[in-house]
Design a protein around this motif. Structure first.
Motif, PDB file in Angstrom:
ATOM      1  N   LYS A   8       0.818  -1.214   0.000  1.00 54.51           N
ATOM      2  CA  LYS A   8       0.000   0.000   0.000  1.00 54.51           C
ATOM      3  C   LYS A   8       0.852   1.264   0.000  1.00 54.51           C
ATOM      4  O   LYS A   8       1.825   1.351   0.758  1.00 54.51           O
ATOM      5  CB  LYS A   8      -0.924   0.006   1.218  1.00 54.51           C
ATOM      6  CG  LYS A   8      -2.005  -1.070   1.157  1.00 54.51           C
ATOM      7  CD  LYS A   8      -2.948  -0.965   2.349  1.00 54.51           C
ATOM      8  CE  LYS A   8      -4.056  -2.001   2.252  1.00 54.51           C
ATOM      9  NZ  LYS A   8      -4.996  -1.930   3.396  1.00 54.51           N
ATOM     10  N   PRO A   9       0.509   2.216  -0.862  1.00 50.31           N
ATOM     11  CA  PRO A   9      -0.654   2.269  -1.763  1.00 50.31           C
ATOM     12  C   PRO A   9      -0.404   1.659  -3.146  1.00 50.31           C
ATOM     13  O   PRO A   9      -1.165   1.895  -4.069  1.00 50.31           O
ATOM     14  CB  PRO A   9      -0.895   3.763  -1.883  1.00 50.31           C
ATOM     15  CG  PRO A   9       0.491   4.337  -1.879  1.00 50.31           C
ATOM     16  CD  PRO A   9       1.279   3.482  -0.914  1.00 50.31           C
ATOM     17  N   LEU A  10       0.683   0.867  -3.270  1.00 53.53           N
ATOM     18  CA  LEU A  10       1.059   0.339  -4.580  1.00 53.53           C
ATOM     19  C   LEU A  10       0.523  -1.076  -4.792  1.00 53.53           C
ATOM     20  O   LEU A  10       0.497  -1.894  -3.861  1.00 53.53           O
ATOM     21  CB  LEU A  10       2.581   0.325  -4.723  1.00 53.53           C
ATOM     22  CG  LEU A  10       3.299   1.683  -4.587  1.00 53.53           C
ATOM     23  CD1 LEU A  10       4.799   1.476  -4.674  1.00 53.53           C
ATOM     24  CD2 LEU A  10       2.818   2.658  -5.655  1.00 53.53           C
ATOM     25  N   GLU A  11       0.134  -1.352  -6.002  1.00 55.91           N
ATOM     26  CA  GLU A  11      -0.233  -2.705  -6.418  1.00 55.91           C
ATOM     27  C   GLU A  11       0.745  -3.144  -7.504  1.00 55.91           C
ATOM     28  O   GLU A  11       0.930  -2.455  -8.505  1.00 55.91           O
ATOM     29  CB  GLU A  11      -1.657  -2.742  -6.967  1.00 55.91           C
ATOM     30  CG  GLU A  11      -2.044  -4.104  -7.548  1.00 55.91           C
ATOM     31  CD  GLU A  11      -3.358  -4.075  -8.298  1.00 55.91           C
ATOM     32  OE1 GLU A  11      -3.417  -4.587  -9.433  1.00 55.91           O
ATOM     33  OE2 GLU A  11      -4.336  -3.516  -7.747  1.00 55.91           O
ATOM     34  N   PHE A  12       1.396  -4.288  -7.275  1.00 60.37           N
ATOM     35  CA  PHE A  12       2.339  -4.845  -8.244  1.00 60.37           C
ATOM     36  C   PHE A  12       1.722  -6.080  -8.891  1.00 60.37           C
ATOM     37  O   PHE A  12       1.151  -6.929  -8.208  1.00 60.37           O
ATOM     38  CB  PHE A  12       3.647  -5.245  -7.546  1.00 60.37           C
ATOM     39  CG  PHE A  12       4.458  -4.087  -7.054  1.00 60.37           C
ATOM     40  CD1 PHE A  12       5.483  -3.564  -7.824  1.00 60.37           C
ATOM     41  CD2 PHE A  12       4.193  -3.509  -5.817  1.00 60.37           C
ATOM     42  CE1 PHE A  12       6.237  -2.493  -7.370  1.00 60.37           C
ATOM     43  CE2 PHE A  12       4.934  -2.436  -5.357  1.00 60.37           C
ATOM     44  CZ  PHE A  12       5.967  -1.923  -6.136  1.00 60.37           C
ATOM     45  N   ARG A  13       1.864  -6.145 -10.190  1.00 59.98           N
ATOM     46  CA  ARG A  13       1.384  -7.318 -10.929  1.00 59.98           C
ATOM     47  C   ARG A  13       2.536  -7.856 -11.780  1.00 59.98           C
ATOM     48  O   ARG A  13       3.112  -7.122 -12.585  1.00 59.98           O
ATOM     49  CB  ARG A  13       0.202  -6.949 -11.807  1.00 59.98           C
ATOM     50  CG  ARG A  13      -0.408  -8.151 -12.569  1.00 59.98           C
ATOM     51  CD  ARG A  13      -1.551  -7.685 -13.465  1.00 59.98           C
ATOM     52  NE  ARG A  13      -2.599  -7.065 -12.681  1.00 59.98           N
ATOM     53  CZ  ARG A  13      -3.622  -7.727 -12.131  1.00 59.98           C
ATOM     54  NH1 ARG A  13      -3.712  -9.030 -12.290  1.00 59.98           N
ATOM     55  NH2 ARG A  13      -4.529  -7.075 -11.440  1.00 59.98           N
ATOM     56  N   LEU A  14       2.866  -9.127 -11.580  1.00 60.94           N
ATOM     57  CA  LEU A  14       3.925  -9.775 -12.364  1.00 60.94           C
ATOM     58  C   LEU A  14       3.285 -10.769 -13.326  1.00 60.94           C
ATOM     59  O   LEU A  14       2.492 -11.614 -12.924  1.00 60.94           O
ATOM     60  CB  LEU A  14       4.907 -10.505 -11.443  1.00 60.94           C
ATOM     61  CG  LEU A  14       5.982 -11.358 -12.133  1.00 60.94           C
ATOM     62  CD1 LEU A  14       6.885 -10.513 -13.013  1.00 60.94           C
ATOM     63  CD2 LEU A  14       6.804 -12.122 -11.096  1.00 60.94           C
ATOM     64  N   GLU A  15       3.640 -10.663 -14.600  1.00 58.27           N
ATOM     65  CA  GLU A  15       3.126 -11.577 -15.614  1.00 58.27           C
ATOM     66  C   GLU A  15       4.291 -12.258 -16.321  1.00 58.27           C
ATOM     67  O   GLU A  15       5.243 -11.593 -16.749  1.00 58.27           O
ATOM     68  CB  GLU A  15       2.265 -10.831 -16.623  1.00 58.27           C
ATOM     69  CG  GLU A  15       0.990 -10.244 -16.004  1.00 58.27           C
ATOM     70  CD  GLU A  15       0.099  -9.577 -17.037  1.00 58.27           C
ATOM     71  OE1 GLU A  15      -0.647 -10.293 -17.723  1.00 58.27           O
ATOM     72  OE2 GLU A  15       0.190  -8.333 -17.148  1.00 58.27           O
ATOM     73  N   VAL A  16       4.204 -13.580 -16.410  1.00 61.05           N
ATOM     74  CA  VAL A  16       5.225 -14.399 -17.071  1.00 61.05           C
ATOM     75  C   VAL A  16       4.496 -15.344 -18.020  1.00 61.05           C
ATOM     76  O   VAL A  16       3.676 -16.151 -17.568  1.00 61.05           O
ATOM     77  CB  VAL A  16       6.042 -15.213 -16.044  1.00 61.05           C
ATOM     78  CG1 VAL A  16       7.124 -16.029 -16.742  1.00 61.05           C
ATOM     79  CG2 VAL A  16       6.645 -14.297 -14.984  1.00 61.05           C
ATOM     80  N   PRO A  17       4.757 -15.263 -19.324  1.00 58.42           N
ATOM     81  CA  PRO A  17       4.014 -16.088 -20.286  1.00 58.42           C
ATOM     82  C   PRO A  17       4.496 -17.528 -20.356  1.00 58.42           C
ATOM     83  O   PRO A  17       4.630 -18.110 -21.440  1.00 58.42           O
ATOM     84  CB  PRO A  17       4.243 -15.352 -21.606  1.00 58.42           C
ATOM     85  CG  PRO A  17       5.590 -14.738 -21.449  1.00 58.42           C
ATOM     86  CD  PRO A  17       5.691 -14.342 -19.992  1.00 58.42           C
ATOM     87  N   LEU A  18       4.780 -18.123 -19.214  1.00 61.08           N
ATOM     88  CA  LEU A  18       5.219 -19.511 -19.133  1.00 61.08           C
ATOM     89  C   LEU A  18       4.513 -20.187 -17.964  1.00 61.08           C
ATOM     90  O   LEU A  18       4.280 -19.556 -16.927  1.00 61.08           O
ATOM     91  CB  LEU A  18       6.733 -19.603 -18.891  1.00 61.08           C
ATOM     92  CG  LEU A  18       7.702 -19.040 -19.922  1.00 61.08           C
ATOM     93  CD1 LEU A  18       9.124 -19.100 -19.362  1.00 61.08           C
ATOM     94  CD2 LEU A  18       7.626 -19.792 -21.230  1.00 61.08           C
TER      95      LEU A  18
END
Length: 250
Positions: A8-18
């Motif tokens: 908070k107040p940050l939202e982290f999103r990690l995306e890995v195409p595997l």
């Protein structure tokens, strides 16, 4: 794979195409940061790391649960405005001797705004054996009938522990450990056999436990055709040569 982590107040999103990686693979990553606050937020410790995690310690949230293998070179100069977002991309290239996932450890991707690993979001990365290494162990099981008792990784070596099959040629062998690693384009193999040694006297015949070890180096010209295809006959020949050290005619 996707993972979300809130600082908070940050939202982290990690995306890995595997869904899983193979030793030597490229692992593309995209980290999206969104500021849900009403004030700008600096990102002086924006982090994305590739780390080896000991599963028992990860579960216990121990400070030494992770060993960082590589850090992404991300821009840490950004100030994220209220309601703003930022996307950072990076790719990790796994070593061909990278740790394979086993029951005790696996690779993780760590991400967030912080320096301490325990303060970051985490997502496990399943890593499987390189196809050339997998071909060796598949041959042990399909051609030589060895019984797989567990796969592991240590210090750059991919290791499988085998129980010897109930065959006459392996009658004095209790356990076989086979460790494999790349050295440039060659493969190094170390076979460690736990064996029963015959201790004969004038009045008795006993068996004692012992150990035997065999080392081999296979060049890429030996075990590969052009185009990276496996020479199956060569693999079988070299495995048979190693096993002959402990084979018996009983």
């Amino acid at each position: 794979m996707r993972s979300v982590y809130i600082q908070k107040p940050l939202e982290f999103r990690l995306e890995v195409p595997l869904e899983a990686a193979i030793q030597g693979d490229i692992v593309p990553c995209a980290v999206t940061v969104k500021n849900h606050g009403s004030d700008p937020v600096a990102l002086p410790q924006l982090s994305l790391r590739l780390a080896l995690g000991v599963l028992k310690k990860v579960k216990a949230k121990a400070e030494d649960a992770f060993s960082v293998l590589e850090r992404a070179d991300l821009d840490r100069s950004n100030v994220l405005p209220a309601g703003g977002d930022l996307v950072s991309v990076w790719q990790f290239t796994l070593d061909r001797n990278a740790p394979v996932s086993d029951k005790n450890q696996t690779l993780f991707l760590l991400y967030g705004n912080g320096e301490e690993c325990v303060s970051l979001g985490q997502i496990p990365l399943t890593v499987k054996m390189h196809p050339h290494v997998r071909a060796i162990f598949d041959t042990c099981e399909t051609v030589f009938s060895l019984i797989n008792k567990g796969e592991s990784w240590k210090d750059g070596w991919t290791i499988v522990k085998y129980k010897a099959p109930d065959l006459r040629k392996f009658s004095l062998v209790e356990e076989i450990l086979i460790a494999v690693r790349f050295v440039d384009d060659s493969l190094e193999l170390v076979y460690t056999f736990k064996v029963k040694k015959i201790d004969a006297t004038a009045h008795s015949l006993n068996f004692k436990k012992g150990k035997a070890e065999v080392s081999q180096t296979w060049t890429s010209q030996d075990y590969l055709f052009g185009g990276g295809f496996i020479r199956q006959e060569f693999i079988e020949k070299m495995l048979d040569e190693a096993f002959s050290v402990v084979a018996t005619g009983f």
